[in-house]
Scaffold this motif. Structure first.
Motif, short mmCIF file in Angstrom:
data_model
loop_
_atom_site.label_atom_id
_atom_site.label_comp_id
_atom_site.label_asym_id
_atom_site.label_seq_id
_atom_site.Cartn_x
_atom_site.Cartn_y
_atom_site.Cartn_z
N SER A 17 -1.54 11.43 7.16
CA SER A 17 -2.80 10.67 7.25
C SER A 17 -3.32 10.32 5.86
N LYS A 18 -3.26 11.28 4.95
CA LYS A 18 -3.69 11.01 3.58
C LYS A 18 -2.81 9.92 2.95
N ALA A 19 -1.51 9.98 3.22
CA ALA A 19 -0.59 8.97 2.67
C ALA A 19 -0.95 7.58 3.18
N ARG A 20 -1.29 7.48 4.47
CA ARG A 20 -1.68 6.17 5.02
C ARG A 20 -2.95 5.65 4.34
N VAL A 21 -3.89 6.54 4.09
CA VAL A 21 -5.12 6.14 3.39
C VAL A 21 -4.79 5.70 1.97
N LEU A 22 -3.96 6.47 1.27
CA LEU A 22 -3.56 6.10 -0.10
C LEU A 22 -2.85 4.75 -0.13
N LYS A 23 -1.99 4.50 0.85
CA LYS A 23 -1.28 3.22 0.90
C LYS A 23 -2.25 2.06 1.11
N ALA A 24 -3.26 2.28 1.96
CA ALA A 24 -4.27 1.24 2.18
C ALA A 24 -5.09 0.99 0.91
N LEU A 25 -5.46 2.07 0.24
CA LEU A 25 -6.29 1.94 -0.96
C LEU A 25 -5.55 1.31 -2.13
N THR A 26 -4.24 1.47 -2.19
CA THR A 26 -3.45 0.95 -3.32
C THR A 26 -2.69 -0.32 -2.96
N ARG A 27 -3.00 -0.93 -1.83
CA ARG A 27 -2.23 -2.10 -1.39
C ARG A 27 -2.27 -3.26 -2.38
N LYS A 28 -3.33 -3.35 -3.17
CA LYS A 28 -3.43 -4.43 -4.16
C LYS A 28 -3.08 -3.96 -5.56
N PHE A 29 -2.69 -2.70 -5.69
CA PHE A 29 -2.30 -2.16 -7.00
C PHE A 29 -0.86 -2.56 -7.31
N ALA A 30 -0.57 -2.64 -8.59
CA ALA A 30 0.82 -2.74 -9.04
C ALA A 30 1.26 -1.31 -9.30
N LEU A 31 2.07 -0.76 -8.40
CA LEU A 31 2.54 0.61 -8.54
C LEU A 31 3.93 0.62 -9.16
N ALA A 32 4.15 1.50 -10.11
CA ALA A 32 5.47 1.66 -10.69
C ALA A 32 6.42 2.21 -9.63
N GLU A 33 7.71 2.00 -9.84
CA GLU A 33 8.70 2.44 -8.87
C GLU A 33 8.71 3.94 -8.67
N ASP A 34 8.23 4.70 -9.65
CA ASP A 34 8.26 6.16 -9.54
C ASP A 34 7.10 6.74 -8.73
N VAL A 35 6.19 5.90 -8.26
CA VAL A 35 5.04 6.39 -7.49
C VAL A 35 5.47 6.65 -6.04
#
Length: 137
Positions: A17-35
């Protein structure tokens, strides 16, 4: 209007559940491949609220921003004594950074998580859950 019901929306206890929230919150972020947001959710304290997860993401972005500014400043200072190939590579990195994309790395997330103080204690969560159980219909 007036509410006659007590509404309790608990926190996400499960890492999924926390991962789903994190994915929603970072959807507009540029995440490095190591995240790995799933791994971050696994290591996050159990009592993190949605607001805490938001703060984690915002803090990680700020850590990344500060890191990238420092990298640009260091590259500019070191540019005087570098080869043409190295200068070209650094210039390409600088252009990417100047495009406005702040790239958040796993280390940025780790640092933000390490500094984050949960807004609720386990004791406070237990009190809220007791209230929920007492008044649940």
């Amino acid at each position: 209007g007036r509410m006659d019901k007590l509404v309790y929306i608990g926190i996400a206890h499960e890492p999924e559940s926390k991962a789903r929230v994190l994915k929603a919150l970072t959807r507009k972020f540029a995440l490095a491949e190591d995240v790995d947001l799933d791994a971050i959710a696994e290591t996050a304290p159990v009592q993190l609220t949605g607001a805490d997860l938001y703060a984690l993401c915002a803090d990680a972005w700020m850590v990344a921003f500060k890191r990238q500014v420092a990298e640009i400043e260091e590259a500019a200072a070191a540019e005087e004594g570098t080869s043409a190939d190295k200068r070209e590579e650094e210039e390409q990195q600088r252009r990417q950074q100047q495009e406005g994309r702040v790239v958040v790395s796993a280390e940025d997330m780790r640092q933000a998580l390490q500094q984050l103080v949960p807004s609720l204690s386990l004791h406070e969560i237990a009190k809220y859950e007791q209230l929920r159980d007492r008044y649940e219909v």
